[in-house]
Design a protein around this motif. Structure first.
Motif, PDB file in Angstrom:
ATOM      1  N   LEU A 103     -25.190  14.638  40.561  1.00 25.95           N
ATOM      2  CA  LEU A 103     -25.839  15.482  39.397  1.00 25.95           C
ATOM      3  C   LEU A 103     -26.990  16.104  39.805  1.00 25.95           C
ATOM      4  N   ARG A 104     -27.872  15.519  40.756  1.00 29.99           N
ATOM      5  CA  ARG A 104     -28.860  15.794  41.014  1.00 29.99           C
ATOM      6  C   ARG A 104     -28.777  16.868  42.173  1.00 29.99           C
ATOM      7  N   ALA A 105     -27.928  16.654  43.054  1.00 31.60           N
ATOM      8  CA  ALA A 105     -27.671  17.653  44.359  1.00 31.60           C
ATOM      9  C   ALA A 105     -27.075  19.321  43.502  1.00 31.60           C
ATOM     10  N   ALA A 106     -26.694  19.017  42.358  1.00 30.98           N
ATOM     11  CA  ALA A 106     -25.908  20.042  41.595  1.00 30.98           C
ATOM     12  C   ALA A 106     -27.155  20.853  40.810  1.00 30.98           C
ATOM     13  N   GLY A 107     -28.232  20.389  40.563  1.00 30.72           N
ATOM     14  CA  GLY A 107     -29.429  20.787  39.922  1.00 30.72           C
ATOM     15  C   GLY A 107     -29.209  20.790  38.498  1.00 30.72           C
ATOM     16  N   ALA A 108     -28.441  19.415  37.993  1.00 27.28           N
ATOM     17  CA  ALA A 108     -28.325  19.485  36.440  1.00 27.28           C
ATOM     18  C   ALA A 108     -29.143  18.434  36.081  1.00 27.28           C
ATOM     19  N   ALA A 109     -29.723  18.649  34.635  1.00 27.70           N
ATOM     20  CA  ALA A 109     -30.439  17.742  34.083  1.00 27.70           C
ATOM     21  C   ALA A 109     -29.479  16.709  33.747  1.00 27.70           C
ATOM     22  N   HIS A 110     -29.860  15.442  33.991  1.00 25.89           N
ATOM     23  CA  HIS A 110     -29.145  14.131  33.719  1.00 25.89           C
ATOM     24  C   HIS A 110     -29.617  13.234  32.478  1.00 25.89           C
ATOM     25  N   LEU A 111     -28.883  12.923  31.516  1.00 21.12           N
ATOM     26  CA  LEU A 111     -29.180  12.078  30.502  1.00 21.12           C
ATOM     27  C   LEU A 111     -28.079  11.088  30.127  1.00 21.12           C
ATOM     28  N   ARG A 112     -28.621   9.604  30.163  1.00 26.30           N
ATOM     29  CA  ARG A 112     -27.765   8.738  30.151  1.00 26.30           C
ATOM     30  C   ARG A 112     -27.994   7.968  28.914  1.00 26.30           C
ATOM     31  N   LEU A 113     -26.868   7.625  28.071  1.00 22.27           N
ATOM     32  CA  LEU A 113     -26.827   7.121  26.695  1.00 22.27           C
ATOM     33  C   LEU A 113     -25.825   5.834  27.128  1.00 22.27           C
ATOM     34  N   ARG A 114     -26.640   4.648  26.595  1.00 24.68           N
ATOM     35  CA  ARG A 114     -25.855   3.353  26.541  1.00 24.68           C
ATOM     36  C   ARG A 114     -25.352   3.148  25.229  1.00 24.68           C
ATOM     37  N   THR A 115     -24.243   2.131  24.948  1.00 19.61           N
ATOM     38  CA  THR A 115     -23.854   1.784  23.863  1.00 19.61           C
ATOM     39  C   THR A 115     -24.508   0.742  23.216  1.00 19.61           C
ATOM     40  N   ASP A 116     -25.350   0.040  23.900  1.00 19.60           N
ATOM     41  CA  ASP A 116     -26.409  -1.062  23.416  1.00 19.60           C
ATOM     42  C   ASP A 116     -27.676  -0.627  23.193  1.00 19.60           C
ATOM     43  N   SER A 117     -28.148   0.727  23.030  1.00 18.10           N
ATOM     44  CA  SER A 117     -29.328   0.963  22.864  1.00 18.10           C
ATOM     45  C   SER A 117     -29.262   2.256  21.897  1.00 18.10           C
ATOM     46  N   ASP A 118     -30.658   2.691  21.522  1.00 21.14           N
ATOM     47  CA  ASP A 118     -30.773   3.459  20.354  1.00 21.14           C
ATOM     48  C   ASP A 118     -30.470   4.859  21.067  1.00 21.14           C
ATOM     49  N   TRP A 119     -29.398   5.720  20.739  1.00 23.07           N
ATOM     50  CA  TRP A 119     -29.098   6.974  21.434  1.00 23.07           C
ATOM     51  C   TRP A 119     -30.127   7.993  21.079  1.00 23.07           C
ATOM     52  N   LEU A 120     -30.595   8.158  19.816  1.00 24.46           N
ATOM     53  CA  LEU A 120     -31.448   9.143  19.339  1.00 24.46           C
ATOM     54  C   LEU A 120     -32.905   8.929  20.024  1.00 24.46           C
ATOM     55  N   LEU A 121     -33.520   7.815  20.085  1.00 25.89           N
ATOM     56  CA  LEU A 121     -34.666   7.574  21.037  1.00 25.89           C
ATOM     57  C   LEU A 121     -34.543   7.822  22.455  1.00 25.89           C
ATOM     58  N   ASP A 122     -33.387   7.516  23.060  1.00 19.31           N
ATOM     59  CA  ASP A 122     -33.154   7.890  24.495  1.00 19.31           C
ATOM     60  C   ASP A 122     -33.133   9.576  24.746  1.00 19.31           C
ATOM     61  N   MET A 123     -32.597  10.299  23.556  1.00 23.12           N
ATOM     62  CA  MET A 123     -32.570  11.654  23.518  1.00 23.12           C
ATOM     63  C   MET A 123     -33.813  12.006  23.220  1.00 23.12           C
ATOM     64  N   VAL A 124     -34.628  11.646  22.434  1.00 24.09           N
ATOM     65  CA  VAL A 124     -36.135  12.263  22.028  1.00 24.09           C
ATOM     66  C   VAL A 124     -36.744  11.953  23.335  1.00 24.09           C
ATOM     67  N   ARG A 125     -36.580  10.867  23.978  1.00 22.83           N
ATOM     68  CA  ARG A 125     -37.348  10.709  25.172  1.00 22.83           C
ATOM     69  C   ARG A 125     -37.032  11.605  26.416  1.00 22.83           C
ATOM     70  N   PHE A 126     -35.776  12.003  26.478  1.00 20.28           N
ATOM     71  CA  PHE A 126     -35.280  13.041  27.469  1.00 20.28           C
ATOM     72  C   PHE A 126     -35.850  14.385  27.092  1.00 20.28           C
ATOM     73  N   VAL A 127     -35.738  14.698  25.683  1.00 17.48           N
ATOM     74  CA  VAL A 127     -36.258  16.110  25.511  1.00 17.48           C
ATOM     75  C   VAL A 127     -37.626  16.253  25.632  1.00 17.48           C
ATOM     76  N   ALA A 128     -38.511  15.217  25.501  1.00 24.13           N
ATOM     77  CA  ALA A 128     -39.956  15.164  25.643  1.00 24.13           C
ATOM     78  C   ALA A 128     -40.068  15.321  27.274  1.00 24.13           C
ATOM     79  N   ALA A 129     -39.420  14.671  27.877  1.00 22.29           N
ATOM     80  CA  ALA A 129     -39.760  14.769  29.312  1.00 22.29           C
ATOM     81  C   ALA A 129     -39.211  16.188  29.831  1.00 22.29           C
ATOM     82  N   GLN A 130     -38.201  16.650  29.388  1.00 22.32           N
ATOM     83  CA  GLN A 130     -37.992  18.006  30.004  1.00 22.32           C
ATOM     84  C   GLN A 130     -38.883  19.205  29.376  1.00 22.32           C
ATOM     85  N   ARG A 131     -39.450  18.923  28.320  1.00 28.36           N
ATOM     86  CA  ARG A 131     -40.555  20.002  27.716  1.00 28.36           C
ATOM     87  C   ARG A 131     -41.776  19.715  28.806  1.00 28.36           C
TER      88      ARG A 131
END
Length: 334
Positions: free
Chosen positions: A297-325
């Motif tokens: 994915l990195r070689a393709a130049g794609a942004a990469h977000l990993r979501l786990r079934t045992d964690s808070d997916w909303l929090l993971d997404m918030v962190r990802f969005v903040a990092a992207q910004r």
């Protein structure tokens, strides 16, 4: 498998097999919309409320040049003033078109955490829909549902483009977006694995104007199968890859003899998890597999977000969005 009590906590969506289940799916999607609106909207104020910026022609702020940037967007006045190469970002001045490739292979119908992996697929799709469909923006999807047989009833009257694949055309408006989400949530997972490479390639055909492409999958198919289509997609579009992972895919617990069934082939395996060497080999192989996925994915130049079934997916997404910004505004001189 996820206990019923845990499934009731999150609003996961299983295959639609009855009117009661359809009603539950509607309630689930309404709750997802509320969660996304409350948690993510405040982070995404701007020209487009997407996780990635849409291209355009109107001049925006400057930032430091990074390898891979288009040299035609060099901001020469700022470069001369700061003696550091800068490029000028652009602000989208038209509607944004977003396409999702949603993988619902049999391997997604699994989960040992709070939710099933397919629950996270639906949640990620809901987040993308609710964050992009505004201001006339359009969103569409292609959905792979495993082996031959296509998708389940969706109420949309749309036919699969090929066996096991459902194409939902990009349309503006919240009503159409809700219909798209209902179609994804109601898709029946069938035995077998979708061809992720072919699914991604469907976003390249026919050629579309620049926009955002989102690939949601567990990416368990060999990277050589889907790597080239993702690279091809990234040439023209901003690509976001959302990887869905269960903790048992990363390491095995010590629970004695464990009977495992491959959801894609039906093959039965008995594994002696009390063997520490076996658990270590499994963890090493899983780590190498995830590293290969991230590298592709990195070689393709794609942004990469990993979501786990045992964690808070909303929090993971918030962190990802903040990092992207933060990454997009780093080096801004305005």
């Amino acid at each position: 498998m996820t206990p019923a009590a845990d499934r009731a906590r999150f609003p996961g969506v299983g295959p639609a097999t009855s009117d009661a289940t359809s009603g539950r799916a509607e309630a689930v999607l309404s709750r997802l919309q509320l969660l996304v609106t409350r948690k993510l909207d405040g982070l995404l104020q701007g020209d487009y409320a997407g996780l990635l910026p849409g291209p355009g022609s109107e001049a925006g702020e400057s930032r430091e040049y990074r390898p891979g940037d288009d040299v035609r967007r060099m901001d020469w006045p700022v470069t001369a003033r700061t003696t550091t190469p800068h490029v000028r970002r652009t602000v989208a001045d038209r509607e944004l078109e977003t396409w999702m490739a949603v993988d619902l292979s049999a391997s997604l119908d699994f989960g040992t955490g709070q939710w099933l992996k397919r629950d996270l697929v639906v949640a990620a799709a809901a987040a993308m829909v609710h964050l992009t469909v505004r201001g006339g923006n359009r969103i569409g999807a292609v959905v792979g549902s495993g082996g031959v047989g296509g998708a389940s009833r969706t109420g949309t009257g749309l036919a699969s483009a090929r066996p096991g694949v459902l194409r939902l055309p990009a349309r503006p408006g919240r009503k159409e977006a809700q219909g798209l989400l209902r179609a994804i949530a109601a898709t029946e997972i069938r035995p077998g694995r979708s061809d992720l490479g072919a699914l991604v390639d469907m976003l390249n055909r026919p050629p579309r104007r620049r926009g955002v492409a989102v690939v949601i999958s567990d990416f368990l198919a060999p990277p050589e199968q889907w790597g080239r289509p993702v690279r091809k997609l990234a040439v023209r579009h901003d690509v976001l890859a959302i990887e869905v992972v269960d903790p048992r895919e990363l390491e095995l617990p010590d629970v004695g003899v464990l009977a495992l069934v491959d959801p894609e082939t039906g093959a039965l395996h008995e594994v002696q998890t009390a063997d520490p060497r076996l658990r270590q080999r499994y963890a090493d192989a899983a780590s190498a597999q995830r590293a290969a996925i991230a590298h592709q994915l990195r070689a393709a130049g794609a942004a990469h977000l990993r979501l786990r079934t045992d964690s808070d997916w909303l929090l993971d997404m918030v962190r990802f969005v903040a990092a992207q910004r933060h990454a997009r505004t780093r080096g801004t001189t305005r």
